[in-house]
Design an enzyme around this catalytic site. Structure first.
Site, PDB file in Angstrom:
ATOM      1  N   THR A  44       5.688  11.455   8.225  1.00  0.00           N
ATOM      2  CA  THR A  44       5.101  12.351   9.889  1.00  0.00           C
ATOM      3  C   THR A  44       7.335  12.908  10.057  1.00  0.00           C
ATOM      4  O   THR A  44       7.412  13.114  10.286  1.00  0.00           O
ATOM      5  CB  THR A  44       5.014  11.045  11.019  1.00  0.00           C
ATOM      6  OG1 THR A  44       3.965  10.644  10.144  1.00  0.00           O
ATOM      7  CG2 THR A  44       4.639  12.650  12.181  1.00  0.00           C
ATOM      8  N   TYR A 131       5.592   0.765   1.337  1.00  0.00           N
ATOM      9  CA  TYR A 131       4.811   1.453   1.661  1.00  0.00           C
ATOM     10  C   TYR A 131       4.177   2.276   0.522  1.00  0.00           C
ATOM     11  O   TYR A 131       4.777   2.944  -0.826  1.00  0.00           O
ATOM     12  CB  TYR A 131       5.969   2.521   1.979  1.00  0.00           C
ATOM     13  CG  TYR A 131       5.221   4.193   2.706  1.00  0.00           C
ATOM     14  CD1 TYR A 131       3.781   4.227   2.834  1.00  0.00           C
ATOM     15  CD2 TYR A 131       6.231   4.786   2.991  1.00  0.00           C
ATOM     16  CE1 TYR A 131       3.574   4.668   3.864  1.00  0.00           C
ATOM     17  CE2 TYR A 131       5.830   6.432   3.497  1.00  0.00           C
ATOM     18  CZ  TYR A 131       4.587   5.804   4.365  1.00  0.00           C
ATOM     19  OH  TYR A 131       3.684   6.959   4.573  1.00  0.00           O
ATOM     20  N   LYS A 159       2.305  -1.737   3.976  1.00  0.00           N
ATOM     21  CA  LYS A 159       1.063  -0.747   4.747  1.00  0.00           C
ATOM     22  C   LYS A 159       0.580   0.151   3.411  1.00  0.00           C
ATOM     23  O   LYS A 159       1.051   0.729   2.210  1.00  0.00           O
ATOM     24  CB  LYS A 159       2.542   0.084   5.632  1.00  0.00           C
ATOM     25  CG  LYS A 159       2.093   1.787   5.486  1.00  0.00           C
ATOM     26  CD  LYS A 159       3.105   1.979   6.106  1.00  0.00           C
ATOM     27  CE  LYS A 159       2.761   3.893   6.685  1.00  0.00           C
ATOM     28  NZ  LYS A 159       1.757   4.964   6.338  1.00  0.00           N
TER      29      LYS A 159
END
Length: 291
Positions: A44, A131, A159
């Site tokens: 993001t 990630y 994550k």
């Protein structure tokens, strides 16, 4: 660090660089809401589109504006040497953790992905979050690979992508392969409440970067086992995330709320067209998210 709500704000960026004032306001707004941590330069945050200098600047802004709320900074890059340089910049800025996605152009083997994390973690003085985001990196982690990486020094969290439907089996399977010191975090905002209810430790949240109070309410309810209704109420917004991509929806939302100017995405990314922006505004208004 790796518990509760980790909010990922937009990094407002035009062709002249990062809008420093808007970014500082976004981070301070998220911190003031009481989130557990802030994810600077996640997907993001547009990390892949920024230069090393822009990323170092953004991390400094985030740490200062966070006012003591822990900041985790994305350090993903194509070359290991570049990742190490970004990790050094982030640590010098005072981050509490780093977030590493295995970016690539050539497909990476599992051994190459493991080697990346081994090279980086041995140089860190702060914990690292793995990630796992195949939608952007096109790298797919097997559970075995997660288990190998989780044994490396300084790995603190994983994550994982959103888990549709009942998430208990997915969370349990992964937890059986990683040390108890490594937390499991969920993304894919529309599935996050289910993941937290199933025992995930943290929600790595796109929503939280622009609407931290709403995301916090879902997080705290999920921790109490009562979040399903709150998340389901946001289905019109989740639908827009799935249709247009959460980054573009949050870009339009931040602009509409006056939190950033226009444009706020780096080219070649473009904001939503007028029809889609009206959809976003209508949904935010109906959900009471415009004040």
């Amino acid at each position: 660090m790796f518990h509760g709500l980790s909010a990922f704000p937009l990094t407002p960026t035009g062709e002249d660089g990062i809008d420093s004032n808007s970014y500082a306001r976004l981070v301070a707004r998220v911190a003031a809401a009481g989130v557990d941590s802030i994810g600077a330069l996640g997907s993001t945050g547009g990390y892949a589109y920024l230069t090393r200098e822009e990323r170092a600047h953004a991390v400094k802004i985030a740490v200062e504006a966070a006012g003591g709320t822990p900041v985790m900074a994305g350090i993903g890059a194509l070359r290991t040497s570049h990742v190490l340089a970004l990790a050094e910049d982030a640590q010098n800025a005072g981050v509490s953790a780093v977030l590493l996605a295995p970016m690539t152009y050539q497909p990476l083997t599992d051994d190459e992905v493991f080697g990346l994390f081994a090279d980086v973690t041995r140089e860190l003085s702060v914990p690292l979050c793995v990630y796992d985001n195949p939608g952007t990196t096109h790298v797919r982690f097997s559970d075995e690979l997660h288990g190998r990486i989780a044994q490396l020094p300084n790995v603190g969290s994983i994550k994982v992508p959103g888990v549709p439907g009942p998430a208990q089996a997915r969370i349990d399977a992964l937890r059986a392969l990683v040390p108890g010191t490594v937390t499991i975090g969920v993304s894919g905002d529309w599935t996050a409440a289910g993941g937290l209810t199933a025992g995930a430790d943290v929600w790595y949240s796109v929503l939280g970067g622009t609407f931290p109070s709403t995301a916090l309410a879902i997080t705290r309810a999920a921790q109490a086992g009562t979040a399903a209704g709150l998340s389901e109420e946001l289905e019109p917004l989740w639908t827009l995330f799935r249709r247009h991509g959460s980054l573009r929806v949050m870009s339009a939302a931040a602009s509409h709320l006056g939190l950033t100017g226009e444009p706020n995405l780096p080219r070649p990314l473009r904001g939503l067209d007028e029809a889609a922006r009206r959809e976003v505004v209508d949904v935010l208004t109906a959900l009471g998210l415009t004040s």
